[in-house]
Write an enzyme that holds these catalytic residues in place. Structure first.
Site, PDB file in Angstrom:
ATOM      1  N   ALA A 105       0.859  -1.051   0.223  1.00 53.29           N
ATOM      2  CA  ALA A 105       0.145  -0.215   0.014  1.00 53.29           C
ATOM      3  C   ALA A 105       0.637   1.128   0.118  1.00 53.29           C
ATOM      4  O   ALA A 105       1.904   0.926  -0.100  1.00 53.29           O
ATOM      5  CB  ALA A 105      -0.752  -0.144   0.998  1.00 53.29           C
ATOM      6  N   PHE A 106       0.561   2.893  -0.166  1.00 56.79           N
ATOM      7  CA  PHE A 106       0.706   3.937  -0.466  1.00 56.79           C
ATOM      8  C   PHE A 106       2.016   3.931   0.673  1.00 56.79           C
ATOM      9  O   PHE A 106       2.801   4.684   0.716  1.00 56.79           O
ATOM     10  CB  PHE A 106       0.438   4.888  -1.351  1.00 56.79           C
ATOM     11  N   LYS A 107       1.256   3.549   1.474  1.00 54.46           N
ATOM     12  CA  LYS A 107       1.916   4.029   3.012  1.00 54.46           C
ATOM     13  C   LYS A 107       3.107   3.152   3.409  1.00 54.46           C
ATOM     14  O   LYS A 107       4.001   3.930   4.119  1.00 54.46           O
ATOM     15  CB  LYS A 107       0.737   3.917   4.372  1.00 54.46           C
ATOM     16  N   ASP A 108       3.399   2.465   2.752  1.00 59.40           N
ATOM     17  CA  ASP A 108       4.934   2.032   2.963  1.00 59.40           C
ATOM     18  C   ASP A 108       6.254   3.070   2.835  1.00 59.40           C
ATOM     19  O   ASP A 108       6.915   3.244   3.145  1.00 59.40           O
ATOM     20  CB  ASP A 108       5.546   1.470   1.758  1.00 59.40           C
ATOM     21  N   ALA A 111       5.945   6.096   5.653  1.00 55.76           N
ATOM     22  CA  ALA A 111       6.032   4.663   6.699  1.00 55.76           C
ATOM     23  C   ALA A 111       7.960   4.672   6.837  1.00 55.76           C
ATOM     24  O   ALA A 111       8.616   4.930   7.501  1.00 55.76           O
ATOM     25  CB  ALA A 111       5.318   3.427   7.104  1.00 55.76           C
TER      26      ALA A 111
END
Ligand code: PLP
Length: 437
Positions: A105-108, A111
């Site tokens: 997911a894009f949050k990688d 994060a």
């Protein structure tokens, strides 16, 4: 550079302090004091630059005053151990695939960047830091995996019991080491409220160094600007923009991703306008129509990472444009879609083009379908891999259409380990006090 609070009740702080404390002492969100602009030389060669190079230049613009060049180059390069390609779906609609990272997911991106920036700022310090993160699914996995094994940092993930998919849950409850999962009997908004209340709690603030890895943290949301610039570069390279105006549709929940796009635009990103794609949790859609902002409790949808009733980054959007509704509503339009329409979109796009949208990306695609005009090229953010939502996808498309990528399958092998908890603050406060230092 100094970072001020959107509430403006406290003096500005350094980047280090903004990243370590997460939220300002007056409960506002940190904003960079100034947004620089990338120069013409950068834009004239954009199509020839690689993603890591583009990301580094953008990182320098935001963080160059506070982090030495070589350090920033390392942080950026380590963050981007994967690509964020653009893929043509129809003649004028492209997908920006943000699911090629470790948790799909894009949050990688945010994060991994934040974990490395925090590691840099904590170097030589002996006081451990507790990272609190409320998740509706993908944040928890991205943050937990991004921070796994980083010394001196304990990550506590709060998630709403029964409201995230099995695969999402496995991605943050099976890791162990410096990661603890708290299974909260409540909604995502309850989890977010517990985290925010903890930051305001004098006793906890004295005892622990608490920080947030939600998109309220500047080290998490700003790096998301990297892939907007890279997307334009790749679209230019593919000849998709010649004389055409770019419209970017962003499936939105807490609005961190879209806010990063707006910051990118301030830094010079050539984009005509944005579309804020909502599911039934449409408070921003309503705001854009009426100028009236009325947060309300979230409702459950099949695009569950967007089930947010009080989008935290909205304060940044208001601040960025001086609360000017007219201005905001020309830079972005709203779009809203219910579960039935999300399902129809996934089915239709798959039948007509062979492209698989996940339930979140489908909101972005549908927004472009509805609002793209003659002479415009549309880009929607495909924010997670469809296989993260296999039960929903199979219900729509039938079994066997969504292959499980090996790195996702690997998570399913692990054993779930979570601490169950009520959504009342005193219980959470006591747990933190007893289990963190
Ligand atoms: C988190 C998330 C969103 C919403 O992003 P925001 O930055 O909170 O607006 C959309 N899609 C997916 C798959 C997500 O994980």
């Amino acid at each position: 550079m100094l970072y001020y609070s959107t509430n403006r009740q406290v003096p500005p702080v350094t980047l280090r302090e903004a990243v370590i404390t997460g939220l300002a002492a007056d409960h506002g969100l940190f904003m960079p004091g100034r947004i620089g602009r990338l120069d013409d030389a950068f834009f004239s060669q954009l199509g020839q630059l690689s993603f890591p190079e583009i990301a580094f230049r953008v990182a320098q613009l935001f963080f160059g005053e506070d982090i030495p060049e070589e350090e920033l180059r390392t942080i950026t390069a380590e963050t981007l151990s994967f690509d964020c390609p653009v893929v043509r779906v129809t003649e004028h609609i492209w997908s920006l695939e943000l699911f090629h990272g470790p948790t799909l997911a894009f949050k990688d991106v945010g994060a991994r960047f934040m974990a490395r920036m925090l590691r840099y700022f904590l170097r030589g310090s002996h006081k451990p830091v507790t990272v609190l993160v409320a998740t509706s699914g993908d944040t928890g996995s991205a943050v937990a995996n991004g921070f796994l094994g980083v010394e001196g940092i304990h990550v506590v993930v709060l998630y709403p019991s029964g409201k995230v998919s099995d695969i999402q849950e496995k991605q943050f409850t099976t890791l162990g080491r410096n990661i603890t999962a708290l299974e909260i009997n409540g909604t995502f908004d309850d989890c977010q409220r517990l985290v925010k209340t903890a930051f305001r709690d004098e006793h906890l603030r004295e005892k622990l160094t608490l920080t947030s890895a939600n998109s309220i943290n500047v080290a998490r949301f700003l790096p998301q600007a990297f892939y907007y610039f890279n997307a334009v570069a790749r679209l230019q390279e593919a000849g998709a923009l010649q004389g055409r105006e770019l419209v970017i549709a962003v499936p939105s929940g807490n609005f961190g991703n879209l806010t990063a796009g707006l910051f990118a635009r301030e830094a010079g990103l050539p984009v005509g306008r944005f579309i804020a794609a909502n599911n039934r949790n449409d408070v921003v859609f309503q705001y854009l129509l009426s100028g009236h902002y009325a947060p309300r409790p979230s409702v459950e949808t099949i695009a569950n990472a967007m089930d947010v009733g009080t989008p935290s980054n909205f304060a940044r959007i208001l601040d960025l444009y001086g609360h000017d509704w007219k201005k905001i509503s020309t830079l972005m339009s709203g779009f809203r879609i219910d579960d039935k329409e999300i399902k129809e979109t996934i089915r239709r796009v798959f039948d007509q083009t062979g492209y698989l949208c996940d339930p979140h990306g489908a909101c972005g695609y549908a927004a472009l379908e509805a609002q793209l005009k003659e002479g415009e090229t549309g880009l929607f953010l495909e924010t997670a891999h469809p296989a993260k939502f296999t039960p929903t996808m199979e219900e729509i498309l039938g079994k066997g259409e969504v292959p499980l990528p090996p790195r996702l399958a690997a998570f399913m092998e692990g054993e779930k380990n979570a601490v169950k908890m009520d959504s009342h603050f005193p219980e959470f406060r006591k747990w933190l006090s007893d289990n963190c230092r």
